[in-house]
Design an enzyme around this catalytic site. Structure first.
Site, PDB file in Angstrom:
ATOM      1  N   HIS A 128       0.873  -1.178   0.000  1.00  0.00           N
ATOM      2  CA  HIS A 128       0.000   0.000   0.000  1.00  0.00           C
ATOM      3  C   HIS A 128       0.912   1.232   0.000  1.00  0.00           C
ATOM      4  O   HIS A 128       2.027   1.175   0.522  1.00  0.00           O
ATOM      5  CB  HIS A 128      -0.841  -0.052   1.285  1.00  0.00           C
ATOM      6  CG  HIS A 128      -1.887   0.993   1.389  1.00  0.00           C
ATOM      7  ND1 HIS A 128      -1.624   2.259   1.851  1.00  0.00           N
ATOM      8  CD2 HIS A 128      -3.213   0.970   1.120  1.00  0.00           C
ATOM      9  CE1 HIS A 128      -2.743   2.967   1.858  1.00  0.00           C
ATOM     10  NE2 HIS A 128      -3.726   2.211   1.418  1.00  0.00           N
ATOM     11  N   ASP A 206       3.413  -4.530   8.049  1.00  0.00           N
ATOM     12  CA  ASP A 206       2.199  -3.741   7.878  1.00  0.00           C
ATOM     13  C   ASP A 206       1.038  -4.739   7.995  1.00  0.00           C
ATOM     14  O   ASP A 206       0.786  -5.523   7.083  1.00  0.00           O
ATOM     15  CB  ASP A 206       2.222  -3.066   6.504  1.00  0.00           C
ATOM     16  CG  ASP A 206       0.897  -2.385   6.183  1.00  0.00           C
ATOM     17  OD1 ASP A 206      -0.050  -2.500   6.974  1.00  0.00           O
ATOM     18  OD2 ASP A 206       0.820  -1.743   5.116  1.00  0.00           O
ATOM     19  N   GLN A 209      -4.180  -5.212   7.062  1.00  0.00           N
ATOM     20  CA  GLN A 209      -5.197  -6.130   6.516  1.00  0.00           C
ATOM     21  C   GLN A 209      -5.175  -7.502   7.174  1.00  0.00           C
ATOM     22  O   GLN A 209      -6.011  -8.345   6.845  1.00  0.00           O
ATOM     23  CB  GLN A 209      -4.998  -6.299   5.000  1.00  0.00           C
ATOM     24  CG  GLN A 209      -5.173  -5.024   4.190  1.00  0.00           C
ATOM     25  CD  GLN A 209      -6.611  -4.525   4.159  1.00  0.00           C
ATOM     26  OE1 GLN A 209      -7.558  -5.216   4.544  1.00  0.00           O
ATOM     27  NE2 GLN A 209      -6.799  -3.297   3.697  1.00  0.00           N
ATOM     28  N   LYS A 232     -10.300  -0.615  10.589  1.00  0.00           N
ATOM     29  CA  LYS A 232     -10.486  -1.773   9.706  1.00  0.00           C
ATOM     30  C   LYS A 232     -10.912  -3.005  10.490  1.00  0.00           C
ATOM     31  O   LYS A 232     -10.982  -4.101   9.967  1.00  0.00           O
ATOM     32  CB  LYS A 232      -9.193  -2.067   8.939  1.00  0.00           C
ATOM     33  CG  LYS A 232      -8.851  -0.999   7.889  1.00  0.00           C
ATOM     34  CD  LYS A 232      -7.658  -1.434   7.079  1.00  0.00           C
ATOM     35  CE  LYS A 232      -6.993  -0.299   6.329  1.00  0.00           C
ATOM     36  NZ  LYS A 232      -7.780   0.238   5.233  1.00  0.00           N
ATOM     37  N   CYS A 372      -4.677   2.495  -3.743  1.00  0.00           N
ATOM     38  CA  CYS A 372      -3.437   3.007  -3.123  1.00  0.00           C
ATOM     39  C   CYS A 372      -2.300   2.005  -3.293  1.00  0.00           C
ATOM     40  O   CYS A 372      -1.495   1.797  -2.376  1.00  0.00           O
ATOM     41  CB  CYS A 372      -3.627   3.322  -1.644  1.00  0.00           C
ATOM     42  SG  CYS A 372      -4.884   4.540  -1.337  1.00  0.00           S
TER      43      CYS A 372
HETATM   44  N1  7TS Z   1      -1.562  -0.853   4.789  1.00  0.00           N
HETATM   45  C1  7TS Z   1      -2.450  -1.581   4.116  1.00  0.00           C
HETATM   46  C2  7TS Z   1      -2.074  -2.969   3.701  1.00  0.00           C
HETATM   47  C3  7TS Z   1      -3.716  -1.056   3.861  1.00  0.00           C
HETATM   48  O1  7TS Z   1      -4.600  -1.810   3.206  1.00  0.00           O
HETATM   49  C4  7TS Z   1      -4.034   0.252   4.278  1.00  0.00           C
HETATM   50  C5  7TS Z   1      -5.349   0.893   3.979  1.00  0.00           C
HETATM   51  C6  7TS Z   1      -3.062   0.962   4.993  1.00  0.00           C
HETATM   52  C7  7TS Z   1      -1.839   0.389   5.232  1.00  0.00           C
HETATM   53  C8  7TS Z   1      -3.312   2.322   5.522  1.00  0.00           C
HETATM   54  O2  7TS Z   1      -4.271   2.317   6.506  1.00  0.00           O
HETATM   55  P1  7TS Z   1      -4.761   3.694   7.146  1.00  0.00           P
HETATM   56  O3  7TS Z   1      -5.752   3.300   8.167  1.00  0.00           O
HETATM   57  O4  7TS Z   1      -3.573   4.352   7.689  1.00  0.00           O
HETATM   58  O5  7TS Z   1      -5.363   4.475   6.028  1.00  0.00           O
HETATM   59  N2  7TS Z   1      -6.028   0.332   2.888  1.00  0.00           N
HETATM   60  C9  7TS Z   1      -7.090   0.890   2.247  1.00  0.00           C
HETATM   61  C10 7TS Z   1      -7.716   0.238   1.204  1.00  0.00           C
HETATM   62  O6  7TS Z   1      -7.383  -0.848   0.752  1.00  0.00           O
HETATM   63  N3  7TS Z   1      -8.735   1.006   0.753  1.00  0.00           N
HETATM   64  O7  7TS Z   1      -8.782   2.122   1.515  1.00  0.00           O
HETATM   65  C11 7TS Z   1      -7.761   2.050   2.446  1.00  0.00           C
END
Ligand code: 7TS
Length: 415
Positions: A128, A206, A209, A232, A372
């Site tokens: 990401h 990371d 997910q 999430k 992303c």
């Molecule tokens: N890492 C992964 C693997 C992610 O899927 C996401 C967000 C992030 C980091 C960042 O998370 P945040 O909470 O800091 O924004 N993924 C997604 C997505 O797949 N669609 O919208 C956000």
């Protein structure tokens, strides 16, 4: 309802007020955008309003009753998070705004100290943007290099290639996602951490997910850093988690400066607070951290093994039904055991944004675009995909409605 064998989806759905809502045209909401963010059960919403209605107060400062109650509730969640991922102690859990901020914290506070011109950071092509850009920034700043581990078919990495790459004496850090937000591929992070450690290279995971969907144990993985987001996993937005081993946090300089992260401040100098407060400057997102605690309780009641099993069942069913559609391309692993509940696909030459618009008319919320993950899009040689992602409240009946909607889209586009 086509039943899940591990959790009672119908009962769970009653806990989510938003799932009772009707959209334009009277459609029931079919929420299949869980990889972006998940819906919140009443228990989470109530715990936040309970804080504001009954014990709203700043934490860690005053001795009055409300401050004590709020501080206890906030710190209790830190203990819950530590238990959730099996950290050795709650001091190893830092609250941030999101997974993105957690990764940036490591880039700014750890990597900037440890990287010099000839060094490198290793990531993969499936990351990401939040696990790419912070490394580009810090390596750019110090003149170090950012290297990529290529991915093969279905988003898998070649472990031989990885062992070669970690052999590089100038490599200072590996940072990889445990589960791809596009392909759903689950990476062998434990094996990778072991290989990296054999060469004294620290490992950052990371887990944005993965932690929401399966049992993750930082001691078993032996990773040095881990990042994820509360939103999430049924929790509120605005709360991220950084886990790091105590000895690493001890030697890391603070992230941002201000109240609560200090022990003593003089005109020219400051001594910093103990862990974890050294990394939490200013008034934190108290209400939402408390809400996150309710989300963890909710998920623990369901049981992570049951959640994972439910998601594998629904993903398997969805893959089977989607494969019936002529002209469909599905990305990621074919074997459900090797993937999470995320399915990226393209249907003929229908643009993903058009497809998402058509599905929206059926009440289906799914994401389209590059997710992303533009480096991965380049690797797959596509500009965008459609993506459905499932969680605890999704049912096989909803998959059937998805398939009907995709069939309608095919007819509409004359496929
Ligand atoms: N890492 C992964 C693997 C992610 O899927 C996401 C967000 C992030 C980091 C960042 O998370 P945040 O909470 O800091 O924004 N993924 C997604 C997505 O797949 N669609 O919208 C956000």
């Amino acid at each position: 309802m086509l039943q899940s064998t591990t959790i009672d989806v119908e009962k769970i759905r009653e806990d989510f007020p938003i799932l009772q809502r009707r959209l334009k045209g009277g459609h029931k909401l079919i929420y299949l955008d869980n990889a972006a963010t998940t819906q919140k059960p009443r228990a989470v919403i109530d715990s936040i309003s309970n804080y504001y209605m009954n014990y709203n107060s700043n934490i860690h400062r005053a001795v009055h009753q409300l401050a004590e109650e709020a501080t206890f509730a906030y710190e209790e969640v830190r203990r819950k998070v530590a238990k959730l991922i099996n950290a050795k102690s709650a001091d190893e859990i830092i609250f941030t705004r999101n997974a993105t901020e957690s990764i940036n914290l490591v880039a700014k506070c750890w990597a900037r100290q440890h990287l010099s011109k000839r060094n490198s950071v290793l990531i993969t092509e499936i990351e990401h943007h939040s696990n790419i850009v912070p490394w580009q920034l810090v390596t750019g700043e110090v003149g170090a290099s950012l290297d990529y581990l290529n991915i093969g078919e279905e988003g898998r990495i070649d472990i031989e290639d990885f062992s070669q790459k970690v052999n590089d004496p100038d490599l200072k850090l590996v940072s990889i996602s445990q589960m791809s937000n596009v392909l759903g591929t689950i990476l062998p992070v434990k094996k990778m951490t072991k290989l990296a450690h054999e060469k004294n290279v620290p490992m950052m995971i990371d887990a944005a997910q993965s932690v929401p969907h399966m049992k993750v144990d930082v001691q078993d993985l032996d990773c040095d850093f881990m990042a994820f987001s509360a939103h999430k996993m049924l929790g509120p937005t605005g709360v991220g988690i950084l886990y790091a081993k105590r000895e690493i946090l001890e030697e890391m300089p603070p992230f941002i400066g201000g109240g609560d992260m200090i022990k003593e401040v003089h005109k020219q100098t400051t001594s910093f607070n103990d862990l974890p407060y050294k990394f939490e400057a200013g008034t934190p997102n108290i209400a939402d951290v408390i809400g996150f605690g309710a989300a963890i309780d909710y998920l623990n009641t369901l049981g992570f093994e049951n959640i994972r099993e439910h998601e594998m069942q629904i993903t398997e069913y969805a893959l089977e039904r989607m494969n019936e559609l002529q002209g469909i391309t599905i990305y990621g692993p074919k074997v459900t055991k090797e993937r999470g509940a995320v399915i990226s696909f393209n249907l003929g030459d229908i643009h993903p944004h058009d497809l998402a618009t058509i599905l929206n008319d059926f009440g289906i919320a799914m994401r389209s675009g590059h997710h992303c993950a533009q480096v991965l899009m380049e690797r797959l040689d596509v500009s965008a995909t459609s993506r459905v992602s499932f969680y605890v409240y999704n049912s096989k009946d909803e998959v059937n409605i998805l398939i009907d909607a995709l069939q309608s889209a095919r007819r509409l586009f004359g496929l």
